[in-house]
Design a protein around this motif. Sequence first.
Motif, PDB file in Angstrom:
ATOM      1  N   PHE A  20       0.814  -1.210   0.000  1.00 54.20           N
ATOM      2  CA  PHE A  20       0.000   0.000   0.000  1.00 54.20           C
ATOM      3  C   PHE A  20       0.850   1.265   0.000  1.00 54.20           C
ATOM      4  CE2 PHE A  20       0.873  -1.229   4.313  1.00 54.20           C
ATOM      5  CZ  PHE A  20       1.244  -0.043   4.924  1.00 54.20           C
ATOM      6  N   VAL A  21       2.151   1.156  -0.068  1.00 51.12           N
ATOM      7  CA  VAL A  21       3.025   2.323   0.031  1.00 51.12           C
ATOM      8  C   VAL A  21       3.371   2.867  -1.356  1.00 51.12           C
ATOM      9  CG1 VAL A  21       3.986   1.561   2.230  1.00 51.12           C
ATOM     10  CG2 VAL A  21       5.151   0.953   0.126  1.00 51.12           C
ATOM     11  N   SER A  22       3.866   4.084  -1.384  1.00 48.27           N
ATOM     12  CA  SER A  22       4.216   4.719  -2.650  1.00 48.27           C
ATOM     13  C   SER A  22       5.483   4.115  -3.240  1.00 48.27           C
ATOM     14  CB  SER A  22       4.414   6.219  -2.441  1.00 48.27           C
ATOM     15  OG  SER A  22       5.616   6.444  -1.723  1.00 48.27           O
ATOM     16  N   ALA A  23       5.759   4.437  -4.479  1.00 51.05           N
ATOM     17  CA  ALA A  23       6.963   3.939  -5.149  1.00 51.05           C
ATOM     18  C   ALA A  23       8.223   4.366  -4.412  1.00 51.05           C
ATOM     19  CB  ALA A  23       6.992   4.427  -6.591  1.00 51.05           C
ATOM     20  N   ALA A  24       8.213   5.536  -3.835  1.00 49.95           N
ATOM     21  CA  ALA A  24       9.386   6.051  -3.125  1.00 49.95           C
ATOM     22  C   ALA A  24       9.687   5.260  -1.853  1.00 49.95           C
ATOM     23  CB  ALA A  24       9.182   7.518  -2.780  1.00 49.95           C
ATOM     24  N   ASP A  25       8.710   4.529  -1.344  1.00 46.45           N
ATOM     25  CA  ASP A  25       8.895   3.769  -0.109  1.00 46.45           C
ATOM     26  C   ASP A  25       9.377   2.343  -0.350  1.00 46.45           C
ATOM     27  OD1 ASP A  25       8.178   5.863   1.608  1.00 46.45           O
ATOM     28  OD2 ASP A  25       6.053   5.444   1.308  1.00 46.45           O
ATOM     29  N   HIS A  26       9.845   2.072  -1.554  1.00 44.23           N
ATOM     30  CA  HIS A  26      10.432   0.776  -1.891  1.00 44.23           C
ATOM     31  C   HIS A  26      11.946   0.931  -1.979  1.00 44.23           C
ATOM     32  CE1 HIS A  26       6.303  -0.020  -3.183  1.00 44.23           C
ATOM     33  NE2 HIS A  26       6.610  -1.304  -3.062  1.00 44.23           N
ATOM     34  N   ASP A  27      12.656  -0.003  -1.396  1.00 41.93           N
ATOM     35  CA  ASP A  27      14.119   0.023  -1.475  1.00 41.93           C
ATOM     36  C   ASP A  27      14.627  -0.641  -2.739  1.00 41.93           C
ATOM     37  OD1 ASP A  27      14.469   1.388   0.915  1.00 41.93           O
ATOM     38  OD2 ASP A  27      14.575  -0.457   2.090  1.00 41.93           O
ATOM     39  N   LEU A  28      13.872  -1.596  -3.249  1.00 38.32           N
ATOM     40  CA  LEU A  28      14.321  -2.354  -4.408  1.00 38.32           C
ATOM     41  C   LEU A  28      13.470  -2.010  -5.623  1.00 38.32           C
ATOM     42  CD1 LEU A  28      16.218  -4.512  -5.532  1.00 38.32           C
ATOM     43  CD2 LEU A  28      14.616  -6.240  -4.708  1.00 38.32           C
ATOM     44  N   HIS A  29      14.106  -1.464  -6.653  1.00 43.80           N
ATOM     45  CA  HIS A  29      13.455  -1.112  -7.910  1.00 43.80           C
ATOM     46  C   HIS A  29      14.146  -1.898  -9.016  1.00 43.80           C
ATOM     47  CE1 HIS A  29      11.310   2.568  -6.463  1.00 43.80           C
ATOM     48  NE2 HIS A  29      12.196   2.404  -5.490  1.00 43.80           N
ATOM     49  N   ILE A  30      13.357  -2.616  -9.813  1.00 43.18           N
ATOM     50  CA  ILE A  30      13.956  -3.386 -10.899  1.00 43.18           C
ATOM     51  C   ILE A  30      13.199  -3.167 -12.203  1.00 43.18           C
ATOM     52  CG2 ILE A  30      14.956  -5.166  -9.427  1.00 43.18           C
ATOM     53  CD1 ILE A  30      12.627  -6.954 -10.035  1.00 43.18           C
ATOM     54  N   ASP A  31      13.901  -3.344 -13.310  1.00 44.05           N
ATOM     55  CA  ASP A  31      13.310  -3.244 -14.633  1.00 44.05           C
ATOM     56  C   ASP A  31      12.571  -4.551 -14.921  1.00 44.05           C
ATOM     57  OD1 ASP A  31      13.328  -1.698 -17.274  1.00 44.05           O
ATOM     58  OD2 ASP A  31      13.991  -3.713 -17.869  1.00 44.05           O
ATOM     59  N   CYS A  32      11.436  -4.455 -15.582  1.00 42.35           N
ATOM     60  CA  CYS A  32      10.621  -5.653 -15.804  1.00 42.35           C
ATOM     61  C   CYS A  32      11.348  -6.698 -16.648  1.00 42.35           C
ATOM     62  CB  CYS A  32       9.284  -5.286 -16.423  1.00 42.35           C
ATOM     63  SG  CYS A  32       9.354  -4.744 -18.134  1.00 42.35           S
ATOM     64  N   SER A  33      12.258  -6.284 -17.507  1.00 39.70           N
ATOM     65  CA  SER A  33      12.970  -7.263 -18.329  1.00 39.70           C
ATOM     66  C   SER A  33      13.823  -8.193 -17.470  1.00 39.70           C
ATOM     67  CB  SER A  33      13.829  -6.563 -19.375  1.00 39.70           C
ATOM     68  OG  SER A  33      14.806  -5.756 -18.756  1.00 39.70           O
ATOM     69  N   ALA A  34      14.217  -7.756 -16.275  1.00 40.81           N
ATOM     70  CA  ALA A  34      14.988  -8.608 -15.368  1.00 40.81           C
ATOM     71  C   ALA A  34      14.144  -9.753 -14.819  1.00 40.81           C
ATOM     72  CB  ALA A  34      15.558  -7.779 -14.220  1.00 40.81           C
ATOM     73  N   THR A  35      12.829  -9.623 -14.896  1.00 37.88           N
ATOM     74  CA  THR A  35      11.932 -10.670 -14.404  1.00 37.88           C
ATOM     75  C   THR A  35      11.449 -11.581 -15.523  1.00 37.88           C
ATOM     76  OG1 THR A  35       9.914  -9.369 -14.691  1.00 37.88           O
ATOM     77  CG2 THR A  35      11.099  -9.122 -12.596  1.00 37.88           C
ATOM     78  N   GLY A  36      11.895 -11.308 -16.740  1.00 35.60           N
ATOM     79  CA  GLY A  36      11.451 -12.100 -17.879  1.00 35.60           C
ATOM     80  C   GLY A  36      10.210 -11.549 -18.545  1.00 35.60           C
ATOM     81  N   CYS A  37       9.771 -10.377 -18.137  1.00 31.22           N
ATOM     82  CA  CYS A  37       8.599  -9.734 -18.729  1.00 31.22           C
ATOM     83  C   CYS A  37       8.906  -9.350 -20.176  1.00 31.22           C
ATOM     84  CB  CYS A  37       8.231  -8.493 -17.918  1.00 31.22           C
ATOM     85  SG  CYS A  37       6.768  -7.634 -18.536  1.00 31.22           S
ATOM     86  N   LEU A  38       7.947  -9.522 -21.042  1.00 32.05           N
ATOM     87  CA  LEU A  38       8.143  -9.228 -22.461  1.00 32.05           C
ATOM     88  C   LEU A  38       7.339  -8.019 -22.921  1.00 32.05           C
ATOM     89  CD1 LEU A  38       7.969 -12.894 -23.796  1.00 32.05           C
ATOM     90  CD2 LEU A  38      10.011 -11.541 -23.262  1.00 32.05           C
TER      91      LEU A  38
END
Length: 66
Positions: free
Chosen positions: A35-53
């Motif tokens: 429920f927190v904002s994007a700024a309250d996340h420590d880990l930010h990753i690009d979707c391609s790193a997860t195999g997202c197409l």
Amino acid sequence: MTEQCRACRLGLEHCHGALIHHPFHRPECTEDDCFVSAADHDLHIDCSATGCLCEDVASRSTHRVG
């Protein structure tokens, strides 16, 4: 030593999940109940790193020859 993270110990709003950034969609968190904002996340990753197409799909749809 404690097993809590620093933000937990300090009582700060935060998320233990990763925020996945998509090029053409809203970011999504790996935690279902986030429920927190994007700024309250420590880990930010690009979707391609997860195999997202989604970036590949979007680039194919913009390069169509009609």
